[in-house]
Design a protein around this motif. Sequence first.
Motif, PDB file in Angstrom:
ATOM      1  N   UNK B  91      19.258  44.969 -64.872  1.00 40.05           N
ATOM      2  CA  UNK B  91      18.346  44.266 -65.808  1.00 40.05           C
ATOM      3  C   UNK B  91      18.880  44.220 -67.232  1.00 40.05           C
ATOM      4  N   UNK B  92      19.453  45.330 -67.710  1.00 40.42           N
ATOM      5  CA  UNK B  92      19.714  45.398 -69.139  1.00 40.42           C
ATOM      6  C   UNK B  92      21.122  45.874 -69.506  1.00 40.42           C
ATOM      7  N   UNK B  93      21.458  47.068 -69.045  1.00 33.91           N
ATOM      8  CA  UNK B  93      22.696  47.678 -69.544  1.00 33.91           C
ATOM      9  C   UNK B  93      23.921  46.845 -69.149  1.00 33.91           C
ATOM     10  N   UNK B  94      23.973  46.406 -67.913  1.00 37.37           N
ATOM     11  CA  UNK B  94      25.129  45.624 -67.441  1.00 37.37           C
ATOM     12  C   UNK B  94      25.350  44.365 -68.253  1.00 37.37           C
ATOM     13  N   UNK B 149      31.138  34.430 -68.218  1.00 35.75           N
ATOM     14  CA  UNK B 149      30.434  35.687 -68.495  1.00 35.75           C
ATOM     15  C   UNK B 149      29.450  36.067 -67.377  1.00 35.75           C
ATOM     16  N   UNK B 150      28.632  35.143 -66.846  1.00 39.12           N
ATOM     17  CA  UNK B 150      27.738  35.543 -65.750  1.00 39.12           C
ATOM     18  C   UNK B 150      28.493  36.110 -64.542  1.00 39.12           C
ATOM     19  N   UNK B 189      14.082  40.212 -56.858  1.00 42.30           N
ATOM     20  CA  UNK B 189      14.595  38.953 -57.399  1.00 42.30           C
ATOM     21  C   UNK B 189      14.371  38.882 -58.917  1.00 42.30           C
ATOM     22  N   UNK B 190      13.214  39.382 -59.352  1.00 43.34           N
ATOM     23  CA  UNK B 190      12.856  39.349 -60.780  1.00 43.34           C
ATOM     24  C   UNK B 190      13.722  40.250 -61.643  1.00 43.34           C
ATOM     25  N   UNK B 191      14.481  41.161 -61.005  1.00 37.20           N
ATOM     26  CA  UNK B 191      15.417  41.982 -61.790  1.00 37.20           C
ATOM     27  C   UNK B 191      16.732  41.238 -61.989  1.00 37.20           C
ATOM     28  N   UNK B 192      17.126  40.533 -60.948  1.00 36.37           N
ATOM     29  CA  UNK B 192      18.461  39.915 -60.954  1.00 36.37           C
ATOM     30  C   UNK B 192      18.480  38.583 -61.709  1.00 36.37           C
ATOM     31  N   UNK B 193      17.494  37.729 -61.415  1.00 34.05           N
ATOM     32  CA  UNK B 193      17.531  36.364 -61.958  1.00 34.05           C
ATOM     33  C   UNK B 193      17.501  36.295 -63.498  1.00 34.05           C
ATOM     34  N   UNK B 194      16.546  36.967 -64.187  1.00 36.82           N
ATOM     35  CA  UNK B 194      16.538  36.850 -65.663  1.00 36.82           C
ATOM     36  C   UNK B 194      17.839  37.357 -66.282  1.00 36.82           C
ATOM     37  N   UNK B 195      18.385  38.467 -65.697  1.00 37.42           N
ATOM     38  CA  UNK B 195      19.633  39.016 -66.243  1.00 37.42           C
ATOM     39  C   UNK B 195      20.768  38.013 -66.061  1.00 37.42           C
ATOM     40  N   UNK B 196      20.765  37.347 -64.904  1.00 35.69           N
ATOM     41  CA  UNK B 196      21.816  36.366 -64.619  1.00 35.69           C
ATOM     42  C   UNK B 196      21.695  35.175 -65.585  1.00 35.69           C
ATOM     43  N   UNK B 197      20.464  34.715 -65.774  1.00 33.90           N
ATOM     44  CA  UNK B 197      20.267  33.539 -66.657  1.00 33.90           C
ATOM     45  C   UNK B 197      20.624  33.874 -68.106  1.00 33.90           C
ATOM     46  N   UNK B 251       8.695  38.676 -69.833  1.00 36.54           N
ATOM     47  CA  UNK B 251       7.377  39.335 -69.826  1.00 36.54           C
ATOM     48  C   UNK B 251       6.258  38.311 -69.664  1.00 36.54           C
ATOM     49  N   UNK B 252       6.409  37.173 -70.372  1.00 33.57           N
ATOM     50  CA  UNK B 252       5.386  36.119 -70.279  1.00 33.57           C
ATOM     51  C   UNK B 252       5.321  35.580 -68.852  1.00 33.57           C
ATOM     52  N   UNK B 253       6.498  35.420 -68.238  1.00 30.53           N
ATOM     53  CA  UNK B 253       6.549  34.900 -66.860  1.00 30.53           C
ATOM     54  C   UNK B 253       6.272  35.977 -65.808  1.00 30.53           C
ATOM     55  N   UNK B 254       6.115  37.216 -66.276  1.00 28.88           N
ATOM     56  CA  UNK B 254       5.797  38.312 -65.358  1.00 28.88           C
ATOM     57  C   UNK B 254       6.940  38.703 -64.447  1.00 28.88           C
ATOM     58  N   UNK B 255       8.181  38.497 -64.927  1.00 32.27           N
ATOM     59  CA  UNK B 255       9.338  38.853 -64.088  1.00 32.27           C
ATOM     60  C   UNK B 255       9.800  40.287 -64.369  1.00 32.27           C
TER      61      UNK B 255
END
Lengths: 252, 255
Positions: B91-94, B149-150, B189-197, B251-255
């Motif tokens: 989610x974050x550090x990577x 980068x992704x 899925x909600x952990x991977x997708x936002x980080x990827x985007x 957070x707004x999208x609840x992911x």
Amino acid sequence: MTDKKTTEFTNDNVLKINDLCKSFGENQVLDEFNLELKRGESLVVLGKSGSGKSVLIKCIIGLLKPDSGSIYVFGENVPDLNHDELDKIRSKVGFMFQSNALYDSMTVRENLEFPLRRHSLGISKKDNDRVVLAALEDVGLAHTIDMMPAELSGGMRKRIALARTLILKPEIILYDEPTTGLDTITAKEIIQLMLLIQKKYNTSSLIISHDMNCVRLASNRVAILIDGKCYATDTYKNLLKSTDSIIKQFFD
Amino acid sequence: MSIQSDLKSFLDVCGELFRFNSRFFTYGFKPPYEFSEFLKQCYVIGYKSLPLIGLTAFIMGIVLTMQLRPSMADYGVESQLPAIVAIAIVREVGPVITALIFAGKIGSSIGAELGSMKVTEQIDAMEVSGTNPFMYLVVTRVLACTFMLPILVMLGDAISLYGAYLGVNIHSNTSFNLFWSQVFDNLVFGDVLPAFIKSFFFGFAVGLIGSYKGYTSTKGTEGVGRSANSAVVVSSVMIFIIDLLAVQVTNIWGL
């Protein structure tokens, strides 16, 4: 002796500049500058450092847009041209940069191939190699074809820059301080090479310089740029005899 | 007076960067496409960054695991270590650490390369040679950063998780299968997708700011050094700003 204002382009001229003005903020670099370059002629523009010589040459090739005035190259007014039209003119006008501007990340071969490929002349890969080799042979550096610019000496880099300028067989070559940073002997070799190339390909040359050796050896005519204006235009010999105190300071 | 002039120059830079960005979108999708230069930049920016990104990701995985272990042991949830480490990394550090390393390596190299090309008139020479230097140099580099980068973040995450597996096994004995099943059972899925985007945006920011700083470089070799330096500083700050915006959106999208 003072250059007369000219407005019409004739077939004898390959380049004609009328009332060219260019300023950067408050600094008026070119102020109603007039000049013409005849077919096959070698004209040196002489001026002090910071007098606007490089600005002039960059306006001619379309790298800078003048504030007003016209620059006719083969009858086309450069400031009015769109990108494609400007590219067409640039394929007929070679420009040798003061710093050589060789691409550091490319080999000598790639440096020379770059303008060939970019101007989409439809030359095959085999012909590309032949043209590159011929240009390098013209400057006596065929053996450097696979070397990187960083491996070359200052004089060699200048020659390679000249070869790259020649590669499209331009009808006009613009030289920006071609002997700057070179020792006297190498500078003389470069000037002789320029003359040889002009003779071989029947090009017209506009040379920006403050090197009096270059002015003496390379010019058919000399234009003196002072305060943004073309102060005088004549042969080297006539200017050398001039009693005008402003002209004399360049030749003393 | 000084604050006013500082504010004015800051706003000037923001305006210029905005114009540079608009120019990217004007030229970026217009032919002729510099496809071979884009592929070359993908190789230089992506492939050649992999060893550095891989090494730092590996170390980060081990260190993060070793740092978390004592606290988790205190709360008696040591068995959840693979899951917590995986979520933190993915989610974050990577993405953030990879983007910061990427900004240090690639942002500075683009800033210095384009800056030196600018001061040695190579960009002008390119224009005279019938090439649009903005398309050839800027668009290709920004796109390569945006797409590479992704990929680096995904590879970095995988290497980091492998480092975490070794980190877990320093003080306990967890099988390879158990570790990975715990990781994948807890990642959604909600952990991977936002980080990827968000890593696309990180890449775009690094490429754009590096190119902007280099392309607008002035004052000779001193200016080149300054361009490279400020490319890293500004793009690093931008990475945190984008991260802050991304967390609000997720957070707004609840992911």
